[in-house]
Design a protein around this motif. Structure first.
Motif, PDB file in Angstrom:
ATOM      1  N   ARG A 207       0.821  -1.162  -0.054  1.00  0.00           N
ATOM      2  CA  ARG A 207       0.134   0.043  -0.066  1.00  0.00           C
ATOM      3  C   ARG A 207       0.759   1.279  -0.021  1.00  0.00           C
ATOM      4  NH1 ARG A 207      -2.649   0.875   4.163  1.00  0.00           N
ATOM      5  NH2 ARG A 207      -1.691  -0.849   5.281  1.00  0.00           N
ATOM      6  N   ALA A 209       4.127   1.349  -1.298  1.00  0.00           N
ATOM      7  CA  ALA A 209       4.529   1.151  -2.825  1.00  0.00           C
ATOM      8  C   ALA A 209       3.453   1.723  -3.720  1.00  0.00           C
ATOM      9  CB  ALA A 209       4.928  -0.226  -2.975  1.00  0.00           C
ATOM     10  N   ALA A 210       2.427   1.599  -3.666  1.00  0.00           N
ATOM     11  CA  ALA A 210       1.113   1.984  -4.517  1.00  0.00           C
ATOM     12  C   ALA A 210       1.357   3.627  -4.890  1.00  0.00           C
ATOM     13  CB  ALA A 210      -0.069   1.521  -4.194  1.00  0.00           C
ATOM     14  N   TYR A 211       2.142   4.237  -3.898  1.00  0.00           N
ATOM     15  CA  TYR A 211       2.262   5.953  -4.074  1.00  0.00           C
ATOM     16  C   TYR A 211       3.457   6.066  -4.881  1.00  0.00           C
ATOM     17  CZ  TYR A 211      -1.057   7.105  -0.390  1.00  0.00           C
ATOM     18  OH  TYR A 211      -1.983   7.196   0.299  1.00  0.00           O
ATOM     19  N   SER A 212       4.101   4.967  -5.557  1.00  0.00           N
ATOM     20  CA  SER A 212       5.192   5.200  -6.521  1.00  0.00           C
ATOM     21  C   SER A 212       4.554   5.179  -7.806  1.00  0.00           C
ATOM     22  CB  SER A 212       6.137   4.021  -6.164  1.00  0.00           C
ATOM     23  OG  SER A 212       5.616   2.822  -6.758  1.00  0.00           O
TER      24      SER A 212
END
Ligand SMILES: Nc1ncnc2c1ncn2[C@@H]1O[C@H](COP(=O)(O)OP(=O)(O)OP(=O)(O)O)[C@@H](O)[C@H]1O
Ligand SMILES: [Mg+2]
Lengths: 230, 174
Positions: A207, A209-212
């Protein structure tokens, strides 16, 4: 795209690093373009932090090379490397990188003070960053007096205040609950996108890493980067 | 998701026409897939037959969309029962993925690659949801978060399976 724009900011090739008998990196590669957020994922002990330390010039690899804007980090003097870390890089770690004796405002102003900015100037700029990270009210508090999530937002402000080209974040939300973790990630990635800073984000949480913008996976000290240009 | 229960629930606040029900459903729950008119009318016909709704009036002009429906007492009880019953936690994806992983191992294909491809696909969707969440209102955020937590659980399973592939391979190919 012009050649200059397409050229990655940071490139690591075939990195190898051992600590005594422990092989931490065994052929890791990664590239980071200006302004992109790249997540470094993988199991515990796979070599993520070691890769980040090599990219940031904190650890020197046994073999392979890291180039920042075309220059080999290992060819620089120690002084040049630490100057580079001060001027071009920002750091956010899991815990405790704030100086406990200083207020949050002084902590955020510190990179600017080290760069020679006048106190009043540096603190005004620091106050703007605290506000942007939604912790303006903590300016006069010391790190020991604020919560983990607040402390991380102060740390993000400190990492970004000097206008770095790359922010290295190693498990920046590792000690936070999901609500606070996401707030830190949202503020970090928004601020990085606005200032054009690239972010190398080490995390094992999907969750986060989903900002990357994209991810690379490290396994047993090896990583492949499909975006890699050789 | 039970569309019948959802439409019934929407009727609890007062009678509505068929077209109005569809619009209300799409606005609140439709997101990626709006209801087809046909689905609304077949669902309402079933609810009517089961005595959970009744026709409360018909606008001139005819056509099923002109019918106005009202929920009955039995309908209200039905909605309450549905809301009070927890959903079965479905291991929907794992069964398919597990089958694929085992098949890959059995047929000498790379199960690790299969898992990596799946993880990248999961993360791609998680990124999309994260973006939608940051631009959305509280309802969007909650809906996206629910999906994100589920995808995260799948991903953890993928990681764990990846870490145990050698063990699994030894077992299935024995
Ligand atoms: N300074 C060090 N001295 C000795 N061994 C080290 C050192 N730093 C890392 N290692 C070892 O190198 C390997 C990779 O460590 P690293 O910290 O890079 O992993 P990681 O992927 O960041 O793990 P985690 O998710 O647990 O933080 C591990 O086996 C670790 O014990
Ligand atoms: Mg680490």
């Amino acid at each position: 795209m012009t050649g200059a724009a397409a050229e990655p900011l940071l490139v690591a090739r075939d990195l190898r690093k051992s600590f005594g008998r422990t092989c931490a990196l065994d052929g890791a590669e990664m590239s980071v373009r200006a302004g992109e957020v790249v997540a470094v994922m993988g199991p515990s002990g796979s070599g993520k932090s070691t890769l980040l330390h090599c990219l940031a010039g904190i650890v020197t690899p046994d073999a392979g090379e890291v180039r920042y804007r075309g220059d080999r980090l290992s060819a620089m003097s120690d002084g040049a490397r630490s100057a580079l870390r001060r001027t071009d890089f920002g750091f956010v770690f899991q815990f405790g990188q704030l100086v406990p004796e200083l207020t949050c405002l002084e902590n955020v102003a510190m990179p600017l003070r080290l760069a020679g900015r006048r106190r009043r100037d540096a603190e005004a700029e620091a106050a703007r960053w605290l506000e942007r990270l939604e912790v303006a009210e903590l300016a006069g508090q010391r790190p020991g007096e604020v919560s983990g999530g607040q402390g991380q937002r102060v740390a993000v402000a400190r990492a970004l205040v000097g206008g770095p080209r790359v922010v290295f974040a190693d498990e920046p939300t590792g000690a936070l609950d999901s609500l606070n973790g996401e707030r830190v990630m949202r503020l970090l990635t928004e601020a990085a996108h606005d200032t054009g800073a690239a972010v190398v984000l080490v995390t094992h949480e999907a969750r986060v890493a989903a900002y990357s913008d994209r991810e690379i996976v490290v396994r047993d000290g090896k990583s492949r980067d499909l975006e890699h240009t050789s | 998701m039970s569309i019948g229960h959802t439409l019934l629930g929407l009727l609890e606040s007062g009678p509505r026409h068929g077209y109005d029900l569809k619009r209300a459903f799409d606005e609140r729950f439709g997101h990626d897939r709006p209801l087809a008119y046909g689905q609304v009318y077949s669902t309402m016909a079933r609810l009517l037959k089961n005595g959970l709704v009744e026709v409360d009036g018909i606008e001139p002009g005819g056509g099923p969309e002109r019918k106005r429906y009202a929920i009955t007492d039995a309908g209200v009880t039905d909605v309450a029962g549905w809301l009070a019953t927890p959903e079965k936690p479905e291991p929907y994806l794992q069964t398919t993925l597990y089958t694929k992983v085992v098949l890959a191992l059995l047929t000498g294909r790379s199960a690790a690659e299969l898992l990596d491809t799946q993880r990248a696909e999961h993360l791609r969707l998680m990124r999309e949801l994260t973006r939608r969440k940051s631009g959305g209102d509280l309802a969007d955020q909650l809906i996206c978060d629910h999906a994100l937590f589920h995808l995260e659980a799948d991903l953890r399973w993928l990681e764990l399976t990846a870490a145990r592939l050698d063990q699994l391979a030894a077992q299935v190919t024995r």
